[in-house]
Design a protein around this motif. Structure first.
Motif, PDB file in Angstrom:
ATOM      1  N   THR A  87      57.649 -73.810  37.360  1.00 41.40           N
ATOM      2  CA  THR A  87      58.369 -73.967  38.623  1.00 41.40           C
ATOM      3  C   THR A  87      57.578 -73.280  39.724  1.00 41.40           C
ATOM      4  N   THR A  88      57.283 -74.027  40.786  1.00 41.43           N
ATOM      5  CA  THR A  88      56.523 -73.474  41.898  1.00 41.43           C
ATOM      6  C   THR A  88      57.420 -72.607  42.771  1.00 41.43           C
ATOM      7  N   LYS A  89      56.820 -71.921  43.726  1.00 44.74           N
ATOM      8  CA  LYS A  89      57.589 -71.082  44.647  1.00 44.74           C
ATOM      9  C   LYS A  89      58.550 -71.914  45.488  1.00 44.74           C
ATOM     10  N   LYS A  90      58.202 -73.189  45.702  1.00 44.50           N
ATOM     11  CA  LYS A  90      59.067 -74.084  46.470  1.00 44.50           C
ATOM     12  C   LYS A  90      60.221 -74.627  45.632  1.00 44.50           C
ATOM     13  N   GLY A  91      60.200 -74.372  44.326  1.00 41.07           N
ATOM     14  CA  GLY A  91      61.275 -74.834  43.450  1.00 41.07           C
ATOM     15  C   GLY A  91      60.987 -76.140  42.740  1.00 41.07           C
ATOM     16  N   THR A  92      59.769 -76.662  42.851  1.00 42.94           N
ATOM     17  CA  THR A  92      59.386 -77.889  42.162  1.00 42.94           C
ATOM     18  C   THR A  92      59.092 -77.577  40.701  1.00 42.94           C
ATOM     19  N   THR A  93      59.638 -78.366  39.793  1.00 47.52           N
ATOM     20  CA  THR A  93      59.450 -78.122  38.361  1.00 47.52           C
ATOM     21  C   THR A  93      58.514 -79.153  37.751  1.00 47.52           C
ATOM     22  N   TYR A  94      57.437 -78.664  37.141  1.00 46.65           N
ATOM     23  CA  TYR A  94      56.486 -79.484  36.399  1.00 46.65           C
ATOM     24  C   TYR A  94      56.800 -79.341  34.916  1.00 46.65           C
ATOM     25  N   TYR A  95      56.697 -80.431  34.187  1.00 49.69           N
ATOM     26  CA  TYR A  95      56.927 -80.447  32.747  1.00 49.69           C
ATOM     27  C   TYR A  95      55.571 -80.596  32.062  1.00 49.69           C
ATOM     28  N   PHE A  96      55.243 -79.679  31.165  1.00 52.59           N
ATOM     29  CA  PHE A  96      53.922 -79.681  30.550  1.00 52.59           C
ATOM     30  C   PHE A  96      53.971 -79.938  29.053  1.00 52.59           C
ATOM     31  N   VAL A  97      52.949 -80.645  28.587  1.00 50.68           N
ATOM     32  CA  VAL A  97      52.626 -80.777  27.172  1.00 50.68           C
ATOM     33  C   VAL A  97      51.235 -80.169  27.060  1.00 50.68           C
ATOM     34  N   TYR A  98      51.199 -78.914  26.642  1.00 51.92           N
ATOM     35  CA  TYR A  98      49.980 -78.120  26.604  1.00 51.92           C
ATOM     36  C   TYR A  98      49.420 -78.010  28.020  1.00 51.92           C
ATOM     37  N   ASP A  99      48.217 -78.522  28.315  1.00 53.69           N
ATOM     38  CA  ASP A  99      47.650 -78.362  29.654  1.00 53.69           C
ATOM     39  C   ASP A  99      47.833 -79.593  30.539  1.00 53.69           C
ATOM     40  N   LEU A 100      48.497 -80.626  30.045  1.00 52.00           N
ATOM     41  CA  LEU A 100      48.776 -81.818  30.844  1.00 52.00           C
ATOM     42  C   LEU A 100      50.263 -81.853  31.168  1.00 52.00           C
ATOM     43  N   GLY A 101      50.565 -82.157  32.411  1.00 47.69           N
ATOM     44  CA  GLY A 101      51.956 -82.154  32.820  1.00 47.69           C
ATOM     45  C   GLY A 101      52.305 -83.323  33.713  1.00 47.69           C
ATOM     46  N   TYR A 102      53.585 -83.392  34.040  1.00 45.65           N
ATOM     47  CA  TYR A 102      54.045 -84.446  34.937  1.00 45.65           C
ATOM     48  C   TYR A 102      55.128 -83.890  35.846  1.00 45.65           C
ATOM     49  N   LEU A 103      55.206 -84.493  37.012  1.00 44.53           N
ATOM     50  CA  LEU A 103      56.186 -84.128  38.022  1.00 44.53           C
ATOM     51  C   LEU A 103      56.977 -85.373  38.376  1.00 44.53           C
ATOM     52  N   PRO A 104      58.296 -85.368  38.166  1.00 39.21           N
ATOM     53  CA  PRO A 104      59.099 -86.524  38.569  1.00 39.21           C
ATOM     54  C   PRO A 104      59.101 -86.662  40.095  1.00 39.21           C
ATOM     55  N   LEU A 105      58.830 -87.864  40.575  1.00 38.84           N
ATOM     56  CA  LEU A 105      58.850 -88.171  42.003  1.00 38.84           C
ATOM     57  C   LEU A 105      59.991 -89.152  42.270  1.00 38.84           C
ATOM     58  N   ASP A 106      60.090 -89.624  43.487  1.00 34.68           N
ATOM     59  CA  ASP A 106      61.125 -90.591  43.849  1.00 34.68           C
ATOM     60  C   ASP A 106      60.839 -91.962  43.225  1.00 34.68           C
ATOM     61  N   ASN A 107      61.874 -92.765  43.088  1.00 32.98           N
ATOM     62  CA  ASN A 107      61.791 -94.156  42.618  1.00 32.98           C
ATOM     63  C   ASN A 107      61.141 -94.288  41.244  1.00 32.98           C
ATOM     64  N   ASP A 108      61.451 -93.383  40.329  1.00 36.03           N
ATOM     65  CA  ASP A 108      60.924 -93.418  38.952  1.00 36.03           C
ATOM     66  C   ASP A 108      59.396 -93.359  38.881  1.00 36.03           C
ATOM     67  N   PHE A 109      58.770 -92.726  39.836  1.00 35.55           N
ATOM     68  CA  PHE A 109      57.335 -92.471  39.767  1.00 35.55           C
ATOM     69  C   PHE A 109      57.115 -91.069  39.232  1.00 35.55           C
ATOM     70  N   TYR A 110      55.975 -90.865  38.603  1.00 32.87           N
ATOM     71  CA  TYR A 110      55.598 -89.564  38.067  1.00 32.87           C
ATOM     72  C   TYR A 110      54.167 -89.251  38.451  1.00 32.87           C
ATOM     73  N   MET A 111      53.924 -88.009  38.826  1.00 32.74           N
ATOM     74  CA  MET A 111      52.558 -87.559  39.060  1.00 32.74           C
ATOM     75  C   MET A 111      52.128 -86.793  37.809  1.00 32.74           C
ATOM     76  N   ILE A 112      51.005 -87.216  37.231  1.00 33.96           N
ATOM     77  CA  ILE A 112      50.452 -86.550  36.060  1.00 33.96           C
ATOM     78  C   ILE A 112      49.367 -85.604  36.532  1.00 33.96           C
ATOM     79  N   VAL A 113      49.424 -84.363  36.037  1.00 41.07           N
ATOM     80  CA  VAL A 113      48.484 -83.339  36.489  1.00 41.07           C
ATOM     81  C   VAL A 113      47.842 -82.642  35.283  1.00 41.07           C
ATOM     82  N   LYS A 114      46.703 -82.033  35.548  1.00 43.43           N
ATOM     83  CA  LYS A 114      46.031 -81.227  34.533  1.00 43.43           C
ATOM     84  C   LYS A 114      45.941 -79.809  35.056  1.00 43.43           C
ATOM     85  N   ARG A 115      46.404 -78.863  34.245  1.00 40.04           N
ATOM     86  CA  ARG A 115      46.348 -77.453  34.626  1.00 40.04           C
ATOM     87  C   ARG A 115      44.932 -76.947  34.433  1.00 40.04           C
ATOM     88  N   GLU A 116      44.416 -76.284  35.424  1.00 40.20           N
ATOM     89  CA  GLU A 116      43.043 -75.755  35.361  1.00 40.20           C
ATOM     90  C   GLU A 116      42.998 -74.433  34.671  1.00 40.20           C
TER      91      GLU A 116
END
Length: 116
Positions: A87-116
């Motif tokens: 959870t970021t300071k702004k309150g956004t929650t990322y869901y991670f599977v090891y070092d890869l994660g996703y962030l739910p966005l509007d309209n059933d879109f997801y942003m996939i991210v890699k933790r550095e």
């Protein structure tokens, strides 16, 4: 000194560090050591690996990319299996599977991210 199979006590022939006379004895022995009660852990780990492979299949440009929920579900992604939340300071929650994660966005879109 003769060495014996750890499962059936047959005499071992071959390598000096050999423990079992056959693959069947080796499998039987390890199935006894790892009983069905550990199937839950094995199944959870398999599901986490599958989710990781799905997230990893996306070409992460600059460490992130977007996709839809439908595409993730079509690849058999299971949203119930994650390793941690961030959870970021702004309150956004990322869901991670090891070092890869996703962030739910509007309209059933997801942003996939890699933790550095």
């Amino acid at each position: 000194m003769k060495k014996l199979c750890q499962e059936c006590n047959a005499e071992l022939i071959g390598r000096s560090d050999k423990k079992f006379c056959s693959d069947g004895c080796r499998n039987t022995f390890h199935n006894k050591v790892n009983p069905a009660t550990k199937n839950l852990i094995r199944n959870i780990n398999n599901r986490l690996r599958k989710n990781y492979r799905v997230l990893d299949s996306y070409n992460l440009k600059n460490g992130k990319t977007k996709t839809t929920k439908t595409r993730l579900l079509n690849k058999n992604f299971d949203f119930n299996f994650i390793t941690n939340l961030y959870t970021t300071k702004k309150g956004t929650t990322y869901y991670f599977v090891y070092d890869l994660g996703y962030l739910p966005l509007d309209n059933d879109f997801y942003m996939i991210v890699k933790r550095e």
